[in-house]
Design an enzyme around this catalytic site. Structure first.
Site, PDB file in Angstrom:
ATOM      1  N   HIS A 212       2.024   3.951   7.306  1.00  0.00           N
ATOM      2  CA  HIS A 212       1.733   4.642   6.054  1.00  0.00           C
ATOM      3  C   HIS A 212       2.206   6.089   6.121  1.00  0.00           C
ATOM      4  O   HIS A 212       1.761   6.847   6.987  1.00  0.00           O
ATOM      5  CB  HIS A 212       0.231   4.589   5.755  1.00  0.00           C
TER       6      HIS A 212
ATOM      7  N   ASP B  59      -0.043   6.336  11.086  1.00  0.00           N
ATOM      8  CA  ASP B  59      -0.306   5.138  11.874  1.00  0.00           C
ATOM      9  C   ASP B  59       0.968   4.367  12.181  1.00  0.00           C
ATOM     10  O   ASP B  59       0.923   3.232  12.647  1.00  0.00           O
ATOM     11  CB  ASP B  59      -1.310   4.232  11.155  1.00  0.00           C
TER      12      ASP B  59
ATOM     13  N   SER C 254       0.812  -1.225   0.000  1.00  0.00           N
ATOM     14  CA  SER C 254       0.000   0.000   0.000  1.00  0.00           C
ATOM     15  C   SER C 254       0.838   1.265   0.000  1.00  0.00           C
ATOM     16  O   SER C 254       0.395   2.316  -0.478  1.00  0.00           O
ATOM     17  CB  SER C 254      -0.941   0.008   1.208  1.00  0.00           C
TER      18      SER C 254
END
Length: 210
Positions: A191, A188, A17
């Site tokens: 990310h 977090d 991601s």
């Protein structure tokens, strides 16, 4: 070590991601909205006459075994001249949120397998980006027990395969201290924020001498 971007090179970004950053859900953003796009923009700005092609095949949620499973279709078949890889934090994260363990040995075996394919079939230049963690919660410090050996694995493989190394873990943790807290770099802990992505892109393009 720096890489050479010739006029018509194809550059492939691979990972999870952190590399994906919306490219799968935003058709108008095939490079996503993170460090991959920012790095491409920086190269294009510096090399205005360049025909360099950038491809992003990062997929959110992937671990190293997922990357290996799709490596033929999503890497080798693109015949890239430069392959940039950032993978590993999900292999650590899943241990702590789901109890799914990927051993350091399995991580290294899968990583070495994909790098061997690149070397044997493409002879492409490699950029290995360390997986990283910028802890924002006290319990995330325990993750380092699992992540740190993966970072060492990437460093070792960069030497073995003569790859450029982007030492992202130290870079981003140092930046967090300078910025006044981890949340400014990775909301977090995993990310990156826009600032975190910008720092990665800057470091990436520095490896290309830009």
């Amino acid at each position: 070590m720096t890489i050479s971007l010739h006029h018509s090179a194809t550059v492939l970004f691979q990972g999870d991601s952190i590399t994906d950053v919306g490219r799968l859900v935003e058709p108008d953003s095939p490079l996503g909205n993170g460090y991959a796009r920012l790095a491409a923009d920086r190269v294009r700005s510096a090399r205005r006459d360049s025909g360099i092609r950038f491809v992003n095949r990062g997929i959110s949620g992937d671990g190293i075994s997922d990357l290996r499973a799709r490596w033929r279709e999503d890497a080798i078949d693109h015949e890239p001249d430069v392959v940039s890889i950032l993978i590993g934090v999900n292999d650590t994260w899943r241990r702590y949120d789901s109890g799914v363990v990927t051993s350091t040995r399995a991580y290294e075996d899968d990583y070495r397998a994909i790098l061997t394919q690149v070397r044997d079939e493409l002879n492409a230049q490699l950029i290995l980006i360390e997986p990283f963690l910028v802890p924002v919660r006290a319990e995330q410090w325990a993750w380092r027990e699992d992540l740190d050996p993966r970072i060492q694995t990437v460093r070792r493989l960069s030497e073995e395969f003569d790859a450029a190394l982007l030492a992202a873990d130290g870079l981003l943790n140092q930046a967090a201290r300078a910025a006044g807290g981890a949340e400014h770099i990775a909301g977090d802990g995993v990310h990156p924020t826009p600032l975190g992505h910008a720092l990665l892109a800057e470091a990436w393009t520095a490896l290309a001498g830009l």
